[in-house]
Design a protein around this motif. Structure first.
Motif, PDB file in Angstrom:
ATOM      1  N   ARG A 195      -7.998   6.416  -2.730  1.00 12.59           N
ATOM      2  CA  ARG A 195      -6.682   6.351  -3.191  1.00 12.59           C
ATOM      3  C   ARG A 195      -6.368   4.593  -3.103  1.00 12.59           C
ATOM      4  NH1 ARG A 195      -2.457   9.729  -0.082  1.00 12.59           N
ATOM      5  NH2 ARG A 195      -1.072   8.656  -1.320  1.00 12.59           N
ATOM      6  N   ILE A 196      -6.991   4.133  -2.042  1.00 13.47           N
ATOM      7  CA  ILE A 196      -6.842   2.540  -1.773  1.00 13.47           C
ATOM      8  C   ILE A 196      -7.548   1.625  -2.811  1.00 13.47           C
ATOM      9  CG2 ILE A 196      -7.157   0.795  -0.002  1.00 13.47           C
ATOM     10  CD1 ILE A 196      -6.510   2.450   2.140  1.00 13.47           C
ATOM     11  N   GLU A 197      -8.941   2.153  -2.875  1.00  8.56           N
ATOM     12  CA  GLU A 197      -9.760   1.528  -3.882  1.00  8.56           C
ATOM     13  C   GLU A 197      -9.069   1.604  -5.331  1.00  8.56           C
ATOM     14  OE1 GLU A 197     -13.305   3.395  -3.645  1.00  8.56           O
ATOM     15  OE2 GLU A 197     -13.816   2.054  -1.687  1.00  8.56           O
ATOM     16  N   ARG A 198      -8.487   2.934  -5.778  1.00  8.69           N
ATOM     17  CA  ARG A 198      -7.991   2.933  -6.997  1.00  8.69           C
ATOM     18  C   ARG A 198      -6.775   1.947  -7.227  1.00  8.69           C
ATOM     19  NH1 ARG A 198      -6.017   8.697  -8.602  1.00  8.69           N
ATOM     20  NH2 ARG A 198      -4.725   8.376  -7.048  1.00  8.69           N
ATOM     21  N   ALA A 199      -6.027   1.916  -6.246  1.00 11.16           N
ATOM     22  CA  ALA A 199      -4.658   0.924  -6.187  1.00 11.16           C
ATOM     23  C   ALA A 199      -5.159  -0.589  -6.285  1.00 11.16           C
ATOM     24  CB  ALA A 199      -3.836   1.232  -5.087  1.00 11.16           C
ATOM     25  N   LEU A 200      -6.373  -0.811  -5.391  1.00  8.67           N
ATOM     26  CA  LEU A 200      -6.528  -2.089  -5.483  1.00  8.67           C
ATOM     27  C   LEU A 200      -7.399  -2.564  -6.654  1.00  8.67           C
ATOM     28  CD1 LEU A 200      -8.306  -2.758  -1.935  1.00  8.67           C
ATOM     29  CD2 LEU A 200      -6.352  -3.641  -2.765  1.00  8.67           C
ATOM     30  N   GLY A 201      -8.114  -1.466  -7.363  1.00  8.23           N
ATOM     31  CA  GLY A 201      -8.577  -1.797  -8.633  1.00  8.23           C
ATOM     32  C   GLY A 201      -7.375  -2.275  -9.760  1.00  8.23           C
ATOM     33  N   ARG A 202      -6.198  -1.577  -9.656  1.00  9.37           N
ATOM     34  CA  ARG A 202      -5.309  -1.940 -10.903  1.00  9.37           C
ATOM     35  C   ARG A 202      -4.883  -3.204 -10.489  1.00  9.37           C
ATOM     36  NH1 ARG A 202      -3.435   3.359  -9.751  1.00  9.37           N
ATOM     37  NH2 ARG A 202      -2.187   2.867  -8.183  1.00  9.37           N
ATOM     38  N   LYS A 203      -4.592  -3.503  -8.888  1.00 11.38           N
ATOM     39  CA  LYS A 203      -4.064  -4.958  -8.541  1.00 11.38           C
ATOM     40  C   LYS A 203      -5.104  -6.260  -9.071  1.00 11.38           C
ATOM     41  CE  LYS A 203      -0.626  -3.159  -7.396  1.00 11.38           C
ATOM     42  NZ  LYS A 203       0.618  -3.489  -8.180  1.00 11.38           N
ATOM     43  N   ALA A 204      -6.328  -5.860  -9.054  1.00 11.94           N
ATOM     44  CA  ALA A 204      -7.303  -6.777  -9.534  1.00 11.94           C
ATOM     45  C   ALA A 204      -7.489  -7.115 -10.802  1.00 11.94           C
ATOM     46  CB  ALA A 204      -8.810  -6.281  -8.887  1.00 11.94           C
ATOM     47  N   SER A 205      -7.183  -6.127 -11.795  1.00 11.81           N
ATOM     48  CA  SER A 205      -6.981  -6.003 -12.774  1.00 11.81           C
ATOM     49  C   SER A 205      -5.656  -6.751 -13.473  1.00 11.81           C
ATOM     50  CB  SER A 205      -6.831  -4.671 -13.797  1.00 11.81           C
ATOM     51  OG  SER A 205      -6.727  -4.653 -15.091  1.00 11.81           O
ATOM     52  N   ASN A 206      -4.761  -6.540 -12.832  1.00 14.70           N
ATOM     53  CA  ASN A 206      -3.567  -7.433 -13.206  1.00 14.70           C
ATOM     54  C   ASN A 206      -3.608  -9.043 -12.651  1.00 14.70           C
ATOM     55  OD1 ASN A 206      -2.013  -5.115 -14.179  1.00 14.70           O
ATOM     56  ND2 ASN A 206      -0.994  -4.732 -12.077  1.00 14.70           N
ATOM     57  N   SER A 207      -4.203  -9.272 -11.553  1.00  7.97           N
ATOM     58  CA  SER A 207      -4.330 -10.622 -11.427  1.00  7.97           C
ATOM     59  C   SER A 207      -5.412 -11.513 -12.405  1.00  7.97           C
ATOM     60  CB  SER A 207      -5.253 -10.800  -9.838  1.00  7.97           C
ATOM     61  OG  SER A 207      -6.485 -10.209  -9.881  1.00  7.97           O
ATOM     62  N   GLU A 208      -6.262 -10.819 -12.941  1.00  4.30           N
ATOM     63  CA  GLU A 208      -7.133 -11.242 -14.090  1.00  4.30           C
ATOM     64  C   GLU A 208      -6.496 -11.570 -15.331  1.00  4.30           C
ATOM     65  OE1 GLU A 208     -10.341  -8.526 -14.120  1.00  4.30           O
ATOM     66  OE2 GLU A 208     -10.952  -8.691 -12.026  1.00  4.30           O
ATOM     67  N   LYS A 209      -5.484 -10.666 -15.528  1.00  2.00           N
ATOM     68  CA  LYS A 209      -4.723 -10.867 -16.542  1.00  2.00           C
ATOM     69  C   LYS A 209      -3.454 -11.822 -16.359  1.00  2.00           C
ATOM     70  CE  LYS A 209      -5.088  -6.038 -18.016  1.00  2.00           C
ATOM     71  NZ  LYS A 209      -4.280  -4.531 -18.222  1.00  2.00           N
ATOM     72  N   GLY A 210      -3.623 -12.474 -15.131  1.00  2.00           N
ATOM     73  CA  GLY A 210      -2.743 -13.466 -15.027  1.00  2.00           C
ATOM     74  C   GLY A 210      -1.119 -13.165 -14.641  1.00  2.00           C
ATOM     75  N   HIS A 211      -0.958 -11.846 -14.168  1.00  2.00           N
ATOM     76  CA  HIS A 211       0.191 -11.267 -13.839  1.00  2.00           C
ATOM     77  C   HIS A 211       0.781 -12.136 -12.426  1.00  2.00           C
ATOM     78  CE1 HIS A 211       0.305  -7.466 -16.063  1.00  2.00           C
ATOM     79  NE2 HIS A 211      -0.079  -8.377 -16.804  1.00  2.00           N
ATOM     80  N   THR A 212       1.954 -12.629 -12.684  1.00  2.00           N
ATOM     81  CA  THR A 212       2.520 -13.140 -11.314  1.00  2.00           C
ATOM     82  C   THR A 212       2.392 -12.420  -9.999  1.00  2.00           C
ATOM     83  OG1 THR A 212       3.811 -14.783 -12.544  1.00  2.00           O
ATOM     84  CG2 THR A 212       4.393 -14.697 -10.354  1.00  2.00           C
ATOM     85  N   PHE A 213       3.054 -11.151 -10.131  1.00  2.00           N
ATOM     86  CA  PHE A 213       3.324 -10.277  -9.097  1.00  2.00           C
ATOM     87  C   PHE A 213       2.369  -9.517  -8.604  1.00  2.00           C
ATOM     88  CE2 PHE A 213       7.318 -11.502 -11.077  1.00  2.00           C
ATOM     89  CZ  PHE A 213       7.681 -12.661 -10.155  1.00  2.00           C
ATOM     90  N   VAL A 214       1.139  -9.833  -8.010  1.00  2.00           N
ATOM     91  CA  VAL A 214      -0.072  -9.071  -8.175  1.00  2.00           C
ATOM     92  C   VAL A 214      -0.290  -8.113  -6.766  1.00  2.00           C
ATOM     93  CG1 VAL A 214      -1.116 -10.424  -9.600  1.00  2.00           C
ATOM     94  CG2 VAL A 214      -1.540 -10.895  -6.986  1.00  2.00           C
ATOM     95  N   LEU A 215       0.569  -8.310  -5.702  1.00  2.00           N
ATOM     96  CA  LEU A 215       0.271  -7.635  -4.385  1.00  2.00           C
ATOM     97  C   LEU A 215       1.436  -6.850  -4.315  1.00  2.00           C
ATOM     98  CD1 LEU A 215      -1.281 -10.064  -1.952  1.00  2.00           C
ATOM     99  CD2 LEU A 215      -2.161  -8.083  -2.765  1.00  2.00           C
ATOM    100  N   LYS A 216       2.384  -6.273  -4.908  1.00  2.00           N
ATOM    101  CA  LYS A 216       3.543  -5.686  -4.563  1.00  2.00           C
ATOM    102  C   LYS A 216       2.869  -4.190  -4.029  1.00  2.00           C
ATOM    103  CE  LYS A 216       7.618  -4.024  -6.614  1.00  2.00           C
ATOM    104  NZ  LYS A 216       8.666  -3.758  -7.636  1.00  2.00           N
ATOM    105  N   ALA A 217       2.084  -3.531  -4.599  1.00  2.00           N
ATOM    106  CA  ALA A 217       1.970  -2.071  -4.049  1.00  2.00           C
ATOM    107  C   ALA A 217       0.825  -2.388  -2.704  1.00  2.00           C
ATOM    108  CB  ALA A 217       1.130  -1.236  -4.922  1.00  2.00           C
ATOM    109  N   SER A 218       0.190  -3.246  -2.745  1.00  2.00           N
ATOM    110  CA  SER A 218      -0.825  -3.383  -1.517  1.00  2.00           C
ATOM    111  C   SER A 218       0.239  -3.813  -0.337  1.00  2.00           C
ATOM    112  CB  SER A 218      -1.619  -4.521  -1.828  1.00  2.00           C
ATOM    113  OG  SER A 218      -2.579  -4.277  -2.960  1.00  2.00           O
ATOM    114  N   CYS A 219       1.110  -4.637  -0.654  1.00  2.00           N
ATOM    115  CA  CYS A 219       1.837  -5.197   0.788  1.00  2.00           C
ATOM    116  C   CYS A 219       2.902  -4.313   1.402  1.00  2.00           C
ATOM    117  CB  CYS A 219       2.675  -6.384   0.386  1.00  2.00           C
ATOM    118  SG  CYS A 219       1.601  -7.861  -0.148  1.00  2.00           S
ATOM    119  N   SER A 220       3.339  -3.290   0.260  1.00  2.00           N
ATOM    120  CA  SER A 220       4.396  -2.159   0.745  1.00  2.00           C
ATOM    121  C   SER A 220       3.553  -0.976   1.444  1.00  2.00           C
ATOM    122  CB  SER A 220       5.091  -2.126  -0.459  1.00  2.00           C
ATOM    123  OG  SER A 220       5.520  -2.948  -1.044  1.00  2.00           O
ATOM    124  N   GLY A 221       2.086  -1.140   1.083  1.00  2.00           N
ATOM    125  CA  GLY A 221       1.405   0.133   1.672  1.00  2.00           C
ATOM    126  C   GLY A 221       1.030  -0.091   3.267  1.00  2.00           C
TER     127      GLY A 221
END
Length: 235
Positions: A209-235
């Motif tokens: 579950r953690i790796e799947r969530a991190l994969g989404r965050k990594a994908s978002n960061s590569e697209k240049g999204h500003t807010f990339v750690l929302k789920a990671s920091c809240s978990g």
């Protein structure tokens, strides 16, 4: 889940907490202004360290925590204030078990309006500002002409804190060119994923579950999204 599983985040908070205690060594009180309380787990090590210090010095160190809820920040919602109060109650309860007096409050106000008086700062206390994974989720000059990130930093400086505690990702997900973003994302998230080997087996469902969530965050960061750690920091 990520905080419990990865030693990276725990070590970052523990190091920052000891820096606060060092800054407060000659003060009877610590006042922490927290801009992203999240689940409050970062305070467990601080409470334990304060308890040990008080026991060895036969001096009770008072801790005051003010959680700032800026309604203009994208990670704050209408229910954030109530959630912060619930988390604050848990922190106070935990502190009472260690014999550490903790006073917790929530200040629902724009960061640009913060002053020492509105924060309830008192004479003789050590003022610490806690910026834990907050800056990476606030727009800078590349995303907003107002540049709220620098506004926040200027306001923090104006408070005249004794120490600013910064725990942040070592990755530029906002302004860097795509190739640089991609390389930094691979390095950052690769290190986080590798750190899971210290605490979890490869077939652990929680790790999946953690790796799947991190994969989404990594994908978002590569697209240049500003807010990339929302789920990671809240978990």
């Amino acid at each position: 889940m990520l905080y419990d599983a990865s030693p990276i985040f725990k070590l970052g908070h523990v190091a920052a907490n000891f820096a606060i205690l060092d800054a407060a060594r000659d003060h009877p009180k610590i006042h922490i202004v927290d801009f992203d309380l999240s689940q409050g787990v970062q305070y467990a090590s601080l409470i334990n360290a304060v308890s040990e210090r008080s026991r060895h010095r036969s001096l009770t160190l008072l801790v005051n925590i003010t959680a700032v809820c800026d309604p203009t920040m994208p990670y704050n919602t209408p229910s954030t204030v109530n959630n912060l109060k619930i988390i604050g109650d848990k922190i106070v309860t935990l502190a009472s078990r260690f014999g550490v007096p903790v006073r917790f409050s929530v200040l629902n106000r724009r960061a640009s309006e913060l002053e020492r008086a509105s924060l309830g700062c008192e004479a003789g206390e050590c003022l610490a500002v806690y910026l834990s994974f907050a800056l990476s989720r606030i727009a800078d000059e590349s995303a907003s002409p107002a540049n709220p990130r620098d506004q926040l930093l200027r306001r923090v400086k104006s408070l005249g804190p004794d120490i600013v505690k910064l725990v942040e990702q070592e990755m530029n997900a906002n302004t860097a060119p795509f190739a640089t973003r991609f390389g930094e994302a691979c390095g950052h998230y690769g290190s986080v994923l590798d750190s899971l080997d210290a605490t979890m087996s490869r077939d652990d469902r929680g790790r999946f579950r953690i790796e799947r969530a991190l994969g989404r965050k990594a994908s978002n960061s590569e697209k240049g999204h500003t807010f990339v750690l929302k789920a990671s920091c809240s978990g």
